[in-house]
Every structure is written in structure tokens, then in C-alpha cells.
Design a protein around this motif. Structure first.
Motif, short mmCIF file in Angstrom:
data_model
loop_
_atom_site.label_atom_id
_atom_site.label_comp_id
_atom_site.label_asym_id
_atom_site.label_seq_id
_atom_site.Cartn_x
_atom_site.Cartn_y
_atom_site.Cartn_z
N ASN A 69 7.83 -0.85 -1.17
CA ASN A 69 7.44 -0.20 -2.28
C ASN A 69 6.73 1.05 -1.04
O ASN A 69 6.70 1.94 -0.82
N THR A 70 5.31 0.89 -1.25
CA THR A 70 3.85 1.67 -0.46
C THR A 70 4.60 1.28 0.95
O THR A 70 4.56 2.72 1.54
N TYR A 128 10.59 8.33 -5.37
CA TYR A 128 9.79 8.32 -4.49
C TYR A 128 8.88 9.94 -4.06
O TYR A 128 8.00 9.88 -3.72
N THR A 159 4.53 0.65 -7.11
CA THR A 159 3.56 0.59 -5.57
C THR A 159 2.72 -0.17 -5.36
O THR A 159 2.14 -1.23 -6.34
#
Lengths: 276, 416, 308
Positions: A73-74, A139, A224
């Protein structure tokens, strides 16, 4: 002459090495802590040599949190942020540095002023904005607000100021380049070191950002990495060995990325002039 | 056109992200409930059993790391993204005035199970007012007791058996006298810091800084006495003047600190902080009586569309049997009487010299007085703590510190 | 500030024309800088206006907002803790900024030397300070500077020196915080300078060396002047950064800034008021005060750097 340069070379490395030792020591200690148990970490005098708990600590990390999901995700958020930031900031910074237009100074000063606004206090109102436009848990809420930021524009403008020669742009104009072409074909290659810096530190900033993603993201599938890592802290007691192992694991990719991309600090011009 | 490609790539990435954020409906006929908790505030194993126990419920646990309260606060103000079930730590008092954000559990039938829980603990989640509101069910408690080093006590000529220690150190004054003896014979300090002493005394007091009508009563004789006792420890040089961090660990590990009063959750912290002292610690009931520090709650949000189902889930999660499981899995000391009295609670612990410490904490837990914190407890308490710190660490005159604290409180209260 | 910005960078000669046609002519420039302003209008403006509105109210964050006029600002001006944190912030700025930027320049200069070996590795090692997790950094600095059992005190004890209360002493704690700042951001600033040094042609140095200039002379007469825009950038960013110093005192000393609030910075004070004490109205007033202080101070620094 040869002897003297040998001495000065030695001196250079000595100074750099002292700096490196001071810089690296806490990181080394972080690595040591991640190989020890919590008791060993909290002990006095502290243990400064590697222990044998690394695998156990890492196992605990993976048993407690979804590290890979957080990392993925990060990575998504950070890569999009970097690409967007580099583009929008360099375009605006270049324009501010090299073109005169009515209101330029006013616009630039107001941009600088936005950097001086303390960020913590806008936490709640920023969340309200996200709630109103329905971006909570997305996001976009992590990426979009920072895409064209004052820091990046200021940086590129300052860099352009000293490094992009006006003569080159004039020549480009005579060749029939439009403003975007001047930016893309002439400025960008010269700006490579500046872009490398901006890219790396945007990446780090997004990668290490914690409070905002903690507040905005609810869905565990979208947490994240830093948010995921913070789950390791217990409310009453904390397994520091595990936390440090997780932290180390999260830091290593940053160092690798920096090592690879910092080669771009050698500028486009120097590249052409001195081939190594 | 190279930059056109860049634009396309960017656009694609954005749409990808946008798509990713809209696909979330999976449970067809199940009721979906979300739960906010933090690491080790509930047994993960127990959470995993919810869906088995309630076939019609799909529970999504969201483990919030770090600044839980900040996230809760921001979400409540922003009005979007709140969960169905939420946990509170001991700061629950700050949310009692805003009970409209949470479901009144009495409306959902909580009165039926009230008798299963410790009265004082239950009381802490009850909002004051004409109509009784309960915003959460009790989770764990933090009953306090005296942790002490048997070897150092023995060297000082003090009793070492928990029962004898309890009967000799009945009051804080007894504790001070013993501290003098200990210091003289061993050179060790009786307590870690006077800020901790003061906090522990506060944990024993039924009346703290506010009465139920939110009137300030922090200048009462009770508070002054607690303050004076803390100051006395400092005056006689019985405090190690260390309140937290790695310095504290070192001091408990190397025998500089011979005892302190703290909550049951300190047990595990000690085992990590002072491994070299394994077997040398014991626990006895605290001077000054039973007290409580810390402990959490679990409630249902008013914004939840499934309050009934959510209540059934938390009721089950907090049943005496499951509180016992919580204790066995993640060391959460129960608030349900049935769990407290279970034989499974009573285990011999090597770190505490083979003592069954749970019995001591159980006794304390049952005797904690009913109390009221008030919305501004944290603010006011931090003023007293900061002044005590100045007394201990930079030698500020205690009388002046007391006056400064009261003056600061008065000033602070004019703001609300 | 207008003067400072009016550098001779116009590529396009400006003729006297009406303002609107001038704006229309430069529409591409406006387009290129617009993303920032659009994003600011959407995401930045509302929070700012909201906090301005809050500064005239009393608000716990959940209950109703109560209009209190200038009461928050009056309270602020007479609040010793506020002025205390202003003083702390400036003290820490003063003892951290100059050494940090100086070390950064030296490191960047050395790393930029031609034919330096292991350049990439050095660069990376200087950079790790900025990515080492702040939690780890806090534990480490605590272990180093603890009042009783710290590494520094341990070494002092070897020479028979009594332990020094690094974190309890109101002066020393500022040096500890400053050392944390210097440690974390020297590498970062060095990398900024390194990027800046790349814009200086190597031939300039070669010519100077042929003319008999030594390294020190080239540093002060070529490097520094040509690096000025980048130095200006770091000075402004460091000023803003240290005025907003928050993480270091929070992780090392906690939310109340240590004994007697000796390490309480303005940002930490504001955070404490908002999120610990739930005084959102007051915290907003503090944030506006902080904003004004940063603005004025940055202006002074800008003028100062422009001059030399």
C-alpha cells in the motif's frame, strides 16, 4: 605535491569517517536492538553487540501484522506521489524561476507563506474536507493534497535560479520550442540532481507519514506501512525487540532506494563533461 | 510525445486507485460490524470466534495503532468513517459529557448484566444526569498493589511475607517510616518517584478533582494530604526521582528502587525491565488501601445502524468466561466478578518468587472505591504532576508549588 | 521581499502593454503554476479559515463552539507557558541551526570533491540519520543522555565525575534536543547542498586552482556565492522547520515537555493544548501566533542571507 594530496585525501576521508560514525551509530544500534530481546534492549549498560533474536523478533512481526500488505500500500501511494510531485513541482518551480508574469512575486510569496502555517492544527478541518468529498478511507486522501507542494516548488525554483542558464533557454526559443518544450527538453536534464533530491525525500516523507494515514484510513486492507507498524505497540507494555525488528525491516528498502537513486545527484551537465 | 505517455500513465494509476476504493461490499445477508481496538486490548483469538458465535454477523476488526484517541476524536468531529463498536481507555471520562455520540447501553438491556461486574468500574462509564446513560461496558481493570524486593526488605529488617508486609505497611505514614529504615540499612530508595506516589494515592481516593456537578474540589484536605505525603517522600530522600523510560528500567533492575505501588499491568513491564531481579519481587496490598489506575471499556456508537447486534457482540465479548480468556491470552485483568474469582486466575509466578499475585490484585480490585473523574481530570492532574516534578527534580519549594498549582488550576478553569 | 525575488531571470522581454493582455500572453505560465493553487483552494484554505474561526471560540472538539471574541488571544498573551515555549523554541533554533548548516556544507563540499572514492556509500551513510525511525532514535538518545544511567554519564563516571542531569536541567536539555536535530538533519541538508554544488561547473574550480587558489579560498569565493539560492532555501526551510520543532521533544520528553516544560516548543505546546487538553480554540490562537512568528522570523532570515 603528490605527498600533500595524499595527506589531504587522507584528511578528507578521516573527516568523512568521523561524520559517518556519528551518523550511523544510532542506526547500527537500531539493528542491534532488533537482534535482542526486550530485556536486553532495556538493560544498562546497553548491549552494543548483535544478539541472536533477529529471526524470533521478525517472526513475531509477521505473526502480528500484515507487513507485506502495508508495504504494498505504501509503495502504491509513494510512487504515485513521487511521480506527480516531480512533475507538478518542477513545472511550477521552473516557471517561477525563469518567466516573468504579472503577479509573480505576489504568488510566490503567498506560496512561501503557506509553508509557515503549522500543520497539526489543520488536522481536524482537513479530515472534515475529506469527509465532505467522500475521500475518507481512500488513497487519494493520502496522495492528492501533497501533489503540488510549496516545498518542492520552492526548491526547484531556487535550484533553477542558479543552474539553468538563460542563454540556453533563449537558444531553445529561437529553435521554436514552446514553453513546455523548454521545460521538458532543456530544464529537466539540468534539474536532474534537484529532481533526484525531491523525488527521494518525497518518497521518504510519504513512506514515513503516520498520523494522517492513521486518521484517514479505516480499512485494514489499505493501511500503510507505518500505520501497520504502529499496531505493534501494546497499550501497557511493548515488545521492543519486535518493534525494532519491524522498524529495521521498514527502513532497509529506503536505504536501498536512496543508494540507487542518489546516483542522479551527478548533474546532467557534469555527466556530459566528465565521463566516469 | 513523451509527456503524453506520462499523463496517460498517471491517469491510469489514478483510476486504478479510484476503482480500488469503491469495491468493498462482500457480505450479502450478514450484518457487517466494524470494531476499533488496539493491540492487546482484546484477545485476537476471541475476536476471531465472534463470527462462529454469531453466524449472521460479519465482524471487521480494525486494529488502530498508536494514537487511538486522536483518530476517534477526529472521526467524531468529521462525522464519517466511525465504527460500530469502539473501545475506550481510561480517558473515557472525557467522553461522558458527549454521551449522544454513543448508544445508551441501558436501552439495549445492559442493566441485566450489571450485577456481573465490579460496581466501581461499571460506574465509570455511566454519564451523570437525571436519566442514567451507560456508554460502555467494562473491559479490564488496573487494581493497584505494592511491588517490593524481598531481599532488600529482609536486609532492612522489614517483613518479607506479603501478609506481614500488608499489615505492617497499612498507611502511607507506615510506608514512609519503613522507607527510612530501608534507606539507612541498604541505601536503596523506597519509591521510584513522588509523581508516581501522588498518582497512586489519587487512585485510592473516592473524591478527586471534581464532584459530580463538575465543581472543582482539588483544594480539599484529601488532595492536600496526598500531596503532602508525596512531598514527604522527597523531603526525607526516599525517592529515586525516576519516573519512566530506560533510566527507570535500569534502576529497578539494579536494586536502586526497592518498591513502588502500581497497577496490575505493571507486572509484565517489570519482567521485561528487570530480568536480573527475577524471583526477588513480591506483591502485597498497597499502603493506603485499594486503588485503581488504568483500564479500558467497550461501547457502541450512536451512528451505528446495528446497535442491537453490536451490543450482543460486546456483551458476549465481555462475558465473565471471555474476560477470563482475555486475561489468559493478553493479560487483561478482569472486571467481571466471575472471572476474577476463577481458579484459573490463580497461578504461581516465577518472577514473583512463586507467589500467586492475582489474589492480591483481586482483593484490591474488589475494594476500589467508587469515584468520579470529571471531564477535565487529565488537564488538572497534569498541573499537579508538573509542579510535583519541579519539587522533586529542581528543588522547588513545595508550599509555593502547591500555591502555584492551585492558581494555575483556577486560571485553567476560567477557560472552559 | 519583492526586491529579493526580482532577479534578472526574465527570458521574455516585457513590453509596456495593458495588464490583461500581459496576463493573457503569459497564460501558459499561469497554467503551469496553477496546480498548487488549485489544490490549496480545495485542501488548504478551508483548514486555515476554520482555525481562524476557531481562534475566536472556545471548543473542546466535541461539544458546541462558544464565541469568546479575543479572549483566547488575551489568555495567550498573559500565559507564561506560551512565552516560555517561545523562548525554548528560539533557544533550540539558535544552538542547532548554525552548527547543522555548517557541518552540512563541509560534508557536501567534501563529498563533491572530484575523484573521491566511495562517494555513493558515504552519501548513503550520511543519509541514514533521516530514515532511522524516530522511536528508535528516542530510545537511543535517552540511553545516551539519561539522568542516572546514560552512556554519557557512564563515561563521566569513569573519570570520577558525578552524573549530570541532562534531561532534568533546563539548559542542558535544550542542548540534548539541539543535538538530536543536528544529528537528524545534517545529512539531509548536506544532500541538498550536494545537489546544489552540481550546478557549479567543475571548470570554475579548475581555473581557480590554476590561478593558485587553495581549497579554502575556492570554498569561500566560488562555492558559497554560487550556492546562495540553495543556501537561502536551506535557511528558510530550517527556520520554518525549527520553529515547528515537534517530534524531538515529544518523543524524548513526552507531551508536557519535560521537567518544568524546559523542552516545550511552540508546536508541542499547541499540540498539547489541542489534543491533550482539548482546548481547540486556544490551540488555534497559538497556531496563528506561531504562524506570525515564523513569518516574521523567516523574513528577517531572508534579508540576512540576501545581504552576505
Amino acid at each position: 605535491m603528490v605527498g600533500k594530496s595524499w595527506i589531504s585525501k587522507g584528511l578528507t576521508h578521516l573527516v568523512l569517517l568521523i561524520g559517518v560514525v556519528i551518523s550511523v551509530f544510532p542506526f547500527y544500534w537500531l539493528a542491534v536492538m532488533s537482534t535482542n530481546t526486550t530485556s536486553q534492549i532495556l538493560h544498562f549498560p546497553p548491549k552494543l553487540i548483535f544478539g541472536n533474536q533477529l529471526w524470533i523478533n521478525l517472526k513475531h512481526v509477521f505473526a502480528n501484522i500484515d507487513f507485506l500488505q502495508g508495504f504494498t500500500n505504501t509503495l502504491i501511494v509513494a510512487v504515485i506521489s513521487v511521480v506527480g510531485t516531480l512533475f507538478f513541482c518542477s513545472l511550477a518551480g521552473f516557471t517561477f524561476a525563469k518567466f516573468k508574469f504579472p503577479g509573480r512575486n505576489f504568488l510566490f510569496v503567498s506560496l512561501l507563506i503557506t509553508m509557515m502555517i503549522p500543520s497539526q492544527i489543520s488536522f481536524i478541518p482537513s479530515f472534515i474536507v475529506m469527509a465532505k468529498i467522500g475521500w475518507v478511507n481512500s488513497y487519494q486522501s493520502l496522495i492528492v493534497p501533497g501533489l503540488a507542494n510549496a516545498f518542492g516548488i520552492f526548491w526547484i525554483r531556487q535550484y533553477c535560479d542558479g543552474s539553468v542558464p538563460d542563454e540556453l533557454l533563449e537558444a531553445g526559443r529561437l529553435d521554436g520550442c514552446n514553453q513546455f518544450r523548454l521545460y521538458w527538453n532543456i530544464a529537466i536534464p539540468i534539474l536532474r540532481p534537484a529532481l533526484a533530491f525531491l523525488g527521494i525525500f518525497t518518497f521518504i516523507g510519504v513512506y514515513n507519514d503516520y498520523l494522517w494515514p492513521l486518521v484517514v484510513i479505516n480499512n485494514p486492507d489499505r493501511f500503510t506501512l507505518q500505520v501497520v507498524l504502529s499496531q505493534l505497540n501494546g497499550i501497557y507494555n511493548t515488545d521492543y525487540g519486535m518493534v525494532m525488528a519491524g522498524t529495521l525491516l521498514a527502513t532497509v528498502p529506503l536505504i536501498i532506494i536512496f543508494f540507487i537513486f542518489s546516483r542522479n545527484f551527478i548533474s546532467g551537465i557534469a555527466d556530459g563533461a566528465v565521463k566516469d | 510525445m513523451r509527456y503524453l505517455r506520462l499523463f496517460i500513465v498517471l491517469a491510469c494509476l489514478f483510476s486504478l486507485v479510484a476503482c480500488g476504493s469503491t469495491s468493498s461490499s462482500t457480505g450479502q445477508h450478514k450484518t457487517k460490524l466494524t470494531l476499533w481496538y488496539w493491540n492487546r486490548s482484546l484477545s485476537d483469538d476471541l475476536i476471531a470466534q465472534v463470527e462462529k458465535k454469531f453466524p449472521n454477523i460479519q465482524l471487521e476488526p480494525q486494529k488502530i495503532g498508536g494514537d487511538f484517541r486522536l483518530k476517534l476524536q477526529t472521526t467524531l468531529v468529521g462525522g464519517d468513517g466511525a465504527p460500530d463498536i469502539v473501545m475506550f481507555n481510561d480517558w473515557i471520562a472525557q467522553y461522558l459529557p458527549y454521551k449522544e455520540y454513543f448508544a445508551n447501553l441501558y436501552d439495549l438491556g445492559a442493566a441485566d448484566i450489571q450485577k456481573d461486574y465490579l460496581d466501581w468500574k461499571w460506574n465509570l462509564a455511566e454519564a451523570p444526569g437525571d436519566k442514567k446513560d451507560l456508554i460502555a461496558l467494562p473491559v479490564d481493570t488496573g487494581p493497584t498493589a505494592l511491588f517490593y524486593r524481598t531481599d532488600l526488605f529482609e536486609k532492612a529488617g522489614l517483613p518479607t511475607d506479603p501478609d506481614q508486609v500488608s499489615s505492617q505497611l497499612k498507611t502511607w505514614e507506615d510506608y514512609i517510616a519503613a522507607g527510612e529504615q530501608l534507606k539507612e540499612k541498604t541505601g536503596a530508595y523506597m519509591v521510584d518517584s513522588i509523581v508516581n506516589v501522588y498518582n497512586q494515592e489519587l487512585g485510592q481516593l473516592p473524591k478527586k478533582y471534581f464532584d459530580k456537578n463538575e465543581n472543582y474540589i482539588g483544594d480539599s484536605p484529601e488532595i492536600k494530604k496526598a500531596w503532602d505525603i508525596a512531598v514527604e517522600f522527597n523531603k526525607r530522600g526516599l525517592s529515586a526521582k525516576i519516573d519512566s523510560g530506560t533510566d527507570w528500567n535500569a534502576a529497578v533492575n539494579n536494586g536502586k528502587i526497592a518498591s513502588f505501588v502500581n497497577a496490575v499491568w505493571e507486572k509484565q513491564i517489570m519482567q521485561d525491565a528487570a530480568p536480573d531481579t527475577k524471583g526477588k519481587w513480591h506483591v502485597a496490598s498497597a499502603p493506603g488501601g485499594a486503588g485503581n489506575v488504568g483500564g479500558s471499556f467497550i461501547g457502541v456508537m450512536a451512528s451505528s445502524k446495528h446497535q442491537k447486534e453490536a451490543y450482543e457482540v460486546i456483551k458476549w465479548l465481555m462475558s465473565p468466561d471471555n474476560q477470563l480468556k482475555n486475561y489468559l491470552d493478553v493479560n487483561l485483568f478482569p472486571s467481571a466478578v466471575g472471572a476474577l474469582e476463577s481458579d484459573k486466575m490463580k497461578q504461581k509466578e516465577d518472577f514473583y518468587g512463586g507467589q500467586d499475585t492475582s489474589t492480591v490484585f483481586e482483593e484490591s480490585a474488589k475494594e476500589v472505591p467508587k469515584t468520579y473523574f470529571g471531564e477535565h481530570y487529565v488537564t488538572i492532574n497534569s498541573i499537579f504532576q508538573d509542579e510535583l516534578k519541579l519539587v522533586e527534580r529542581s528543588g522547588k519549594n513545595p508550599d509555593k508549588a502547591w500555591k502555584d498549582a492551585q492558581a494555575q488550576v483556577k486560571r485553567e478553569l476560567t477557560r472552559f | 521581499m519583492k526586491e529579493a525575488l526580482g532577479t534578472n531571470t526574465n527570458v521574455l522581454p516585457v513590453k509596456k502593454r495593458s495588464l490583461w493582455s500581459e496576463i493573457w500572453k503569459n497564460r501558459v505560465s499561469y497554467l503551469f503554476i496553477s496546480p498548487f493553487y488549485i489544490l490549496f483552494l480545495i485542501f488548504g484554505l478551508f483548514p486555515i479559515l476554520f482555525s481562524l474561526y476557531l481562534a475566536f471560540h472556545s471548543w473542546t472538539g466535541l461539544g458546541e463552539m462558544k464565541f469568546v471574541g479575543l479572549a483566547q488571544f488575551k489568555y495567550l498573551l498573559t500565559e507564561p507557558d506560551f512565552w516560555h515555549s517561545v523562548g525554548n523554541t528560539f533557544a533550540i533554533w539558535f544552538i542547532s541551526t548554525i552548527p547543522m548548516l555548517f557541518f552540512a556544507l563541509v560534508i557536501a563540499f567534501l563529498l563533491n570533491l572530484p575523484l573521491l572514492k566511495f562517494r555513493g556509500i558515504y552519501r548513503t551513510l550520511f543519509f541514514v540519520t533521516n530514515v532511522t525511525s524516530i522511536v528508535a532514535v528516542a530510545i537511543i538518545f535517552q540511553s545516551i543522555f539519561n539522568n542516572n544511567y546514560g552512556l554519557v554519564n557512564y563515561f563521566l563516571s569513569l573519570f570520577g565525575v558525578d552524573p549530570v542531569k541532562w534531561l532534568d536541567n533546563s539548559v542542558l536539555v535544550k542542548f540534548v534536543l539541539a543535538s538530536m536535530v543536528v544529528w537528524r538533519f545534517t545529512g539531509y541538508n548536506a544532500i541538498i547542498y550536494l545537489a546544489g554544488l552540481q550546478s557549479i561547473p567543475q571548470t570554475l574550480y579548475e581555473a581557480a586552482t590554476i590561478d593558485g587558489a587553495n581549497r579554502r579560498q575556492t570554498f569561500f569565493h566560488i562555492t558559497i556565492p554560487l550556492l546562495r539560492p540553495v543556501i537561502l532555501f536551506t535557511v528558510i526551510m530550517t527556520t520554518i522547520g525549527s520553529m515547528q520543532l515537534f517530534t524531538e521533544p515529544q518523543v524524548l520528553l513526552g507531551d508536557s515537555g519535560g521537567v518544568g516544560g524546559a523542552g516545550m516548543t511552540l508546536s508541542l505546546y499547541m499540540y498539547n493544548q489541542a489534543f491533550i487538553q482539548s482546548q481547540f480554540g486556544y490551540a488555534s490562537a497559538v497556531s496563528w501566533a506561531l504562524f506570525i512568528i515564523i513569518g516574521l522570523f523567516s523574513l528577517i532570515n531572508w534579508k540576512f542571507v540576501q545581504r552576505f
